[in-house]
Design an enzyme around this catalytic site. Structure first.
Site, PDB file in Angstrom:
ATOM      1  N   GLU A 275       0.864  -1.179   0.000  1.00 22.59           N
ATOM      2  CA  GLU A 275       0.000   0.000   0.000  1.00 22.59           C
ATOM      3  C   GLU A 275       0.897   1.224   0.000  1.00 22.59           C
ATOM      4  O   GLU A 275       1.930   1.241   0.681  1.00 22.59           O
ATOM      5  CB  GLU A 275      -0.900   0.006   1.242  1.00 22.59           C
ATOM      6  CG  GLU A 275      -1.749   1.276   1.327  1.00 22.59           C
ATOM      7  CD  GLU A 275      -2.841   1.213   2.373  1.00 22.59           C
ATOM      8  OE1 GLU A 275      -2.745   0.394   3.293  1.00 22.59           O
ATOM      9  OE2 GLU A 275      -3.794   2.015   2.255  1.00 22.59           O
ATOM     10  N   CYS A 477      -6.628   0.889   2.857  1.00 21.95           N
ATOM     11  CA  CYS A 477      -7.583   2.006   2.785  1.00 21.95           C
ATOM     12  C   CYS A 477      -7.404   2.824   1.512  1.00 21.95           C
ATOM     13  O   CYS A 477      -8.345   3.457   1.044  1.00 21.95           O
ATOM     14  CB  CYS A 477      -7.425   2.900   3.999  1.00 21.95           C
ATOM     15  SG  CYS A 477      -8.072   2.120   5.475  1.00 21.95           S
ATOM     16  N   GLU A 602     -11.863  -4.135   4.128  1.00 21.20           N
ATOM     17  CA  GLU A 602     -12.341  -4.004   5.509  1.00 21.20           C
ATOM     18  C   GLU A 602     -13.437  -2.940   5.648  1.00 21.20           C
ATOM     19  O   GLU A 602     -13.413  -2.103   6.554  1.00 21.20           O
ATOM     20  CB  GLU A 602     -11.199  -3.756   6.493  1.00 21.20           C
ATOM     21  CG  GLU A 602     -10.407  -2.498   6.357  1.00 21.20           C
ATOM     22  CD  GLU A 602      -9.396  -2.318   7.507  1.00 21.20           C
ATOM     23  OE1 GLU A 602      -9.341  -1.212   8.049  1.00 21.20           O
ATOM     24  OE2 GLU A 602      -8.675  -3.272   7.844  1.00 21.20           O
TER      25      GLU A 602
HETATM   26  O1  AHR Z   1      -2.261  -1.593   6.785  1.00 21.24           O
HETATM   27  C1  AHR Z   1      -2.622  -0.305   7.145  1.00 21.24           C
HETATM   28  C2  AHR Z   1      -4.113  -0.096   7.118  1.00 21.24           C
HETATM   29  O2  AHR Z   1      -4.724  -0.920   8.050  1.00 21.24           O
HETATM   30  C3  AHR Z   1      -4.802  -0.431   5.841  1.00 21.24           C
HETATM   31  O3  AHR Z   1      -4.771   0.589   4.932  1.00 21.24           O
HETATM   32  C4  AHR Z   1      -6.200  -0.680   6.270  1.00 21.24           C
HETATM   33  O4  AHR Z   1      -6.857  -1.576   5.432  1.00 21.24           O
HETATM   34  C5  AHR Z   1      -6.052  -1.161   7.684  1.00 21.24           C
HETATM   35  O5  AHR Z   1      -6.872  -0.499   8.541  1.00 21.24           O
END
Ligand code: AHR
Length: 873
Positions: A275, A477, A602
Site C-alpha cells: 500500500e 484504505c 475491511e
Molecule cells: O495496513 C494499514 C491499514 O490498516 C490499511 O490501509 C487498512 O486496510 C487497515 O486499517
C-alpha cells in the site's frame, strides 16, 4: 466468589484477633454482596440505557439497573456496550432504545448536528449489535432529539431540526426499521421526553428506562466479563516471563508425526500487502527521485493543514530578477493541470528540487533525466541540468535545448561523479523569456530488472527475497479512499505518465500514480507473484472525511461495475479485445494471468455496501467465472462487520474472504486454534492484513508471535489460502503506521526481525501438511501454548520441512522421530532465528547439520527454527 471463600478458609487458621476481624469483614462483605449474588435474583428490573458527555468522539451506550428506580447500579462499571461507527468522529448523540414486539432492541441516535441523518442498529440481547444504517432524512436540516413510539402497527419517529435557525419538528413512520415513510414537518410532538437523566457514579447520564427480565442484565454482565477475561489473556507478553516461568528449567519435547493424517494445503500462503502508505510508493519503491515532478501537490493533500504543501513543494527558484508561477492554462494533459512558468531575464535563474529529503547518487551510475518544456516568450535556448551535493559541488551535468513553442519532451542521461546521499537537482535556463516546464523526472538506470519507470532495485529485491506467492495492491484504505472522489480508480493509473491522474493519498500526502497498475502487474510478474488487485466495493472508507461511508450512486453503479470488468479484460484479455489491446500497446501483449481480485477493503458492512458488493460480485462471476473474487469481513477478527461480512459471503457463495486482524502478542499465544473450527465448506480465508502489535515492537517477540500464528495457519492451510503481513514498507521519518515489515531510507533497507519470519515461511512453504504432536516434559498449559510446530512436505523439491517456534525463556530439546519420512539425506539444513524478545535486529543463521542430531536437538529459548530434510540416502 470462589476466591473470596478460599481466602476465608485460609485465614481461619490465623490468630483469634484476626479471626474476629475477619468475621466482621465477612459479615460486612456478605452484606455488601447480598443484593448482587446471594439474594435470589429479581425476576425483572429496570434497565437504564444511557450515555454521558453528549457528542463526544467514541461515546458509547452504557447501562445501569435498579429494582426500584431509586438506587441504580452501573452495569460493569459503565462498560460501553454499543458505539457508533459513523465517519471519523463516531459520535453517538442522544441514543434512544426501543424493544419491538419480536423482542428485538433498536437504537436510534443522531450522528452530529449538521447532517439530516438518523442512525439505527438492532440487537437481540443488547450485547451484540447488527449492522448500522445511516438514513438520510433531510437535505437541509439536522435530526436531533429523536424519539420513537409504537402507533398502531407502525413506529413513529419524531425529531427536532435546528439548522434553519428555528426549531422544527419532523416525523416519519416505519414498520421494519428499514423503510420509512416520507418525512413530514409537524407542528409539535406529544411523545416528547422519553428520556430521563439519572446520576450514575456521581455524574449525570441521559437515556431511557425499560423493564427487563433479570437475565438481560445478567447477559450484559457476562458479556463484559468475557471481554475482561480475554483482555487478560491478550495482555500476555514475554515481559513477565521471568516471573511467569521463574522455576522453568530447559525442557524436552518428543515430536511424533502422523503421516497417515496428512492433508493438502494451499501453496499460496505467503504473499505481500503493498500500500502506498509511509511513502511506500512515491519516495519509496517507485524509483523516481524528483519530488512533486508534476507540480500537482495540493493543499488538499494534507487537508489544508500544511500551507507549504502546494504546487511549489520541494522546489525553489533562486536568482535575482527572476520569477515563477504555477500555471494551468495550457497543460500537457488535462489530467495534469499544473506546470511551472519561469520568467527569465537571462541572468542566474536556478530551479532546484530537493528530491525526497535529498537525491541519493552512486558514483559511476547513470540517471535518466527528462522534462517537458515549451517556450512561451522568446526563442528559448540551452538549459543546464546539474546534480549538486549539499555544498554546491557538481556531481554530474549536461545541457538540454528548450526551443519548442509547444510541449516537447527532452531526455538526457547524467552520470554521477560521486556517491552522495542527499544531492539536489538544479535547472539553469540560460536565456531570456518565458519557459514552461512540467514532468521533471530523474530515474536511476539501475531500477529493478532495469525497467523504465521502474522500481528501486534494493527495495524491490528485498520484497522478491520473501518469495511471495502473490502481491496485493494498491491497499488497504488507499483502495477505497477518503470519500468517493478519492477512490483508487485503476484506469487513472495506466498509460503515459503525463496523462495519469495524480491524487491525494488517503494517508495525507500525494500520489503521482507513477507506480500504477501496469507497474504493479509487471512487478508481480518479475518476482513470480500472482497479482492481487483490490478494488473498492463501490463504497469509500468508513472513516472518510465528512461523515458516512459513501456509496457510488446506484445510477452510476453499472459504469463502476464495467470498470471492474474492464480491469479483468485489461489484465487477461487477448490483444484483439479493447482493454487487452491497451495493455499490449503499453508493452505487454501477453496476458498478466490475473486469478484473484479483491472487492472491498475491511469495509463497514452496511446495506449500502451489500447492495454494491453484490452487484460487482455477481457481474464478475457471470462474465469471468474463472476469477476468484475475494470478499471482505471488516477490520477485525470479531464483531459486527466480521459476522455480517461472513453472512454476505455465505449467502452469495463468495469463494474467499479477506480477514484483517492486528493483534497483541497475547492474542496470538492464546488463539492458536482460531482457524481450527472454521467450516471447511464455506469461503476460504485470505488473511489480508495482520501483524503482532506490542509496545517496543517490531522485535523478536512480535516476530515469534507471528511465527506462532503462521505455524497454526499452515495447520489450517486447507481453509486459509493466503496471508499477507501488513503494512510492508515504511520510510523512516515518513511513517504514518507502525509496525511495518521493512523500514528504509534513501540509501538503506532495514528489514525487521518479522521480515525474516515471513521469508522463512515463504522460502520453506509446502503443499502437504503432516500433523505432528508435541509431548512436552512440562505439561502446564502456560508452557504448552508457547511451543508450536508445523511440518510440511513440498512436492516440488520433495523436501520435508519442520518449523518449530519456541516462545519460552528456556531451551527445548527436540526429539524428532523422522522414521515416517523414509530415507533422508544425512545433511540437513537448519536455520535458526533467536535472541532476546526485545531484539530489533537479528539475522537467521543457517548451518548444515547431520540428521542424527535431530533425535536430540537443542532449540534455543525465544527462537524460530526451520529444518529442511531432503529425501535420499
Ligand atoms: O495496513 C494499514 C491499514 O490498516 C490499511 O490501509 C487498512 O486496510 C487497515 O486499517
Amino acid at each position: 466468589m470462589e476466591k473470596v471463600k478460599k481466602s476465608i478458609i485460609r485465614n481461619r487458621k490465623k490468630t483469634n484477633n484476626k479471626k474476629r476481624t475477619l468475621m466482621l469483614l465477612l459479615v460486612f462483605f456478605m452484606g455488601q454482596l447480598s443484593s448482587y449474588v446471594w439474594a435470589s435474583e429479581p425476576d425483572s428490573v429496570y434497565l437504564f440505557g444511557y450515555t454521558k458527555s453528549e457528542g463526544k468522539r467514541f461515546n458509547g451506550l452504557m447501562f445501569a439497573w435498579s429494582t426500584d428506580k431509586k438506587i441504580w447500579h452501573s452495569v460493569e462499571n459503565e462498560y460501553k456496550y454499543f458505539k457508533s461507527d459513523f465517519g471519523r468522529d463516531k459520535t453517538l448523540i442522544s441514543p434512544i432504545l426501543l424493544k419491538d414486539e419480536q423482542g428485538i432492541w433498536h437504537c436510534f441516535w443522531s450522528v452530529n448536528e449538521k447532517d439530516g441523518m438518523i442512525a439505527h442498529a438492532a440487537s437481540d440481547d443488547l450485547t451484540k449489535w447488527k449492522r448500522q444504517s445511516y438514513i438520510k432524512m433531510l437535505p437541509d436540516d439536522n435530526c436531533l432529539d429523536i424519539e420513537i413510539v409504537k402507533k398502531g402497527d407502525a413506529y413513529n419517529l419524531t425529531w427536532i431540526g435546528k439548522l434553519s435557525g428555528k426549531e422544527k419538528t419532523y416525523s416519519v413512520t416505519t414498520q421494519d426499521f428499514k423503510k420509512f415513510s416520507e418525512v413530514k414537518e409537524i407542528p409539535s410532538r406529544t411523545n416528547i421526553n422519553l428520556r430521563t437523566t439519572i446520576n450514575i457514579n456521581g455524574e449525570n447520564g441521559t437515556g431511557t428506562i425499560h423493564k427487563v427480565k433479570w437475565n438481560v442484565v445478567d447477559g450484559l454482565m457476562k458479556a463484559q466479563q468475557m471481554v475482561a477475561y480475554k483482555g487478560i489473556l491478550h495482555g500476555e507478553s514475554t515481559h513477565d516471563d521471568t516471573t511467569r516461568f521463574a522455576s522453568l528449567k530447559p525442557l524436552e519435547v518428543k515430536v511424533n508425526l502422523n503421516t497417515s493424517e496428512s492433508k493438502s494445503i494451499s501453496d499460496l500462503l505467503i504473499g505481500v500487502f503493498f500500500e502506498d502508505l509511509n511513502y511506500a510508493a512515491d519516495g519509496g519503491l517507485y524509483a523516481e527521485l524528483i519530488q512533486n515532478r508534476d507540480f500537482e501537490y495540493a493543499l488538499s493533500d494534507k487537508e489544508g493543514k500544511d500551507k507549504n504543501w502546494n504546487s511549489r513543494k520541494a522546489w525553489e527558484l533562486k536568482g535575482k530578477g527572476v520569477f515563477w508561477e504555477i500555471d494551468s492554462i495550457s497543460p500537457i494533459h488535462p489530467n495534469n493541470k499544473h506546470y511551472a512558468k519561469l520568467k527569465l531575464d537571462g541572468s542566474d535563474a536556478v530551479l532546484v528540487n530537493e528530491g525526497f529529503e535529498g537525491i541519493p547518487l552512486k558514483a559511476g551510475d547513470k540517471y535518466n533525466f527528462s522534462l517537458f518544456s515549451k517556450i512561451q516568450e522568446g526563442k528559448g535556448g540551452q538549459v543546464l541540468v546539474r546534480l549538486v551535493d549539499k555544498d554546491g559541488k557538481v556531481c554530474g551535468e549536461k545541457t538540454v535545448n528548450c526551443t519548442s513553442a509547444n510541449w516537447k519532451k527532452q531526455e538526457i542521461v547524467l552520470t554521477a561523479t560521486q556517491t552522495v546521499a542527499d544531492a539536489k537537482l538544479e535547472i539553469h535556463p540560460r536565456f531570456k523569456g518565458t519557459l514552461a516546464m512540467d514532468m521533471i523526472s530523474l530515474f536511476p538506470q539501475k531500477t529493478f530488472k532495469g525497467r523504465k519507470n521502474g522500481l528501486r532495485a534494493d527495495l524491490a529485491q528485498t520484497i522478491a527475497d520473501l518469495k511471495p506467492k502473490f502481491m496485493r495492491f494498491p491497499g488497504g484504505c488507499l483502495a477505497h479512499g477518503d470519500g468517493l472522489n478519492n477512490m483508487y480508480r485503476w484506469r487513472n493509473s495506466i498509460g503515459s505518465l503525463e496523462a495519469r491522474v495524480p491524487q491525494r493519498n488517503i494517508w495525507n500526502y500525494h500520489q503521482t500514480v507513477g507506480l500504477g497498475y501496469f507497474e504493479y502487474f509487471q512487478f508481480c510478474e518479475d518476482i513470480g507473484a500472482l497479482p492481487l488487485p483490490v478494488v473498492a466495493a463501490g463504497v469509500s472508507c468508513q472513516n472518510s472525511r465528512g461523515g458516512q461511508q459513501g456509496g457510488i450512486a446506484m445510477e452510476h453503479m453499472d459504469e463502476y461495475v464495467q470498470e471492474v470488468l474492464d480491469l479483468i479484460e485489461w489484465a487477461n484479455g487477448g490483444v484483439n479485445t479493447k482493454w487487452g489491446k491497451i495493455r499490449a500497446d503499453s508493452g505487454h501483449p501477453k496476458p498478466f494471468n490475473l486469478k484473484y481480485i479483491g472487492v472491498g477493503n475491511e469495509d463497514m458492512i452496511t446495506d449500502v455496501f451489500e447492495e454494491r458488493f453484490s452487484m460487482i460480485y455477481k457481474a464478475i462471476k457471470e462474465k469471468y467465472p474463472e476469477i476468484t473474487v475475494i470478499g471482505t469481513t471488516g477490520p477485525f477478527l470479531e464483531g459486527n462487520d466480521y459476522e455480517e461480512g461472513w453472512k454476505i459471503a455465505d449467502n452469495l457463495g463468495v469463494p474467499m474472504v479477506d480477514e484483517h486482524g492486528y493483534q497483541s502478542v497475547g492474542w496470538y499465544i492464546n488463539n492458536q486454534d482460531f482457524y481450527d473450527s472454521y467450516d471447511r465448506n464455506k469461503a476460504k480465508v485470505y488473511l489480508g492484513e495482520y501483524a503482532a502489535h506490542a509496545k517496543g515492537g517490531p522485535n523478536l517477540e512480535t516476530a515469534l508471535a507471528e511465527a506462532l500464528h503462521l505455524a497454526n495457519i499452515e495447520r489450517n492451510g486447507d481453509v486459509v489460502s493466503m496471508t499477507s503481513y501488513a503494512p510492508l514498507l515504511a520510510k523512516e521519518n515518513f511513517t504514518q503506521w507502525n509496525p511495518d515489515m521493512i523500514y528504509f531510507n534513501n540509501t538503506e533497507v532495514k528489514p525487521t526481525v518479522g521480515y525474516y519470519v515471513q521469508q522463512l515461511f515463504g522460502q520453506n512453504a509446502g503443499n502437504t501438511y503432516i500433523p505432528a504432536s508435541l509431548d512436552l516434559s512440562d505439561k502446564s498449559a502456560a508452557v504448552k501454548k508457547r511451543v508450536a510446530i508445523s511440518v510440511v512436505h513440498d512436492k516440488v523439491s520433495g523436501d520435508y520441512i519442520v518449523k518449530l517456534v519456541n516462545l519460552l525463556p528456556v531451551s527445548v530439546k527436540a526429539k524428532l522421530d523422522l522414521s515416517s519420512f523414509g530415507n533422508l539425506q544425512n545433511k540437513v539444513s537448519y536455520t535458526c532465528l533467536s535472541g532476546k524478545p526485545e531484539d530489533k535486529q537479528l539475522l537467521p543463521i543457517t548451518s548444515t547439520v547431520s540428521l542424527s542430531e535431530f533425535t536430540d536437538k537443542e532449540i534455543p529459548a525465544y527462537s524460530f527454527s526451520v529444518l529442511r530434510f531432503k529425501k535420499g540416502k
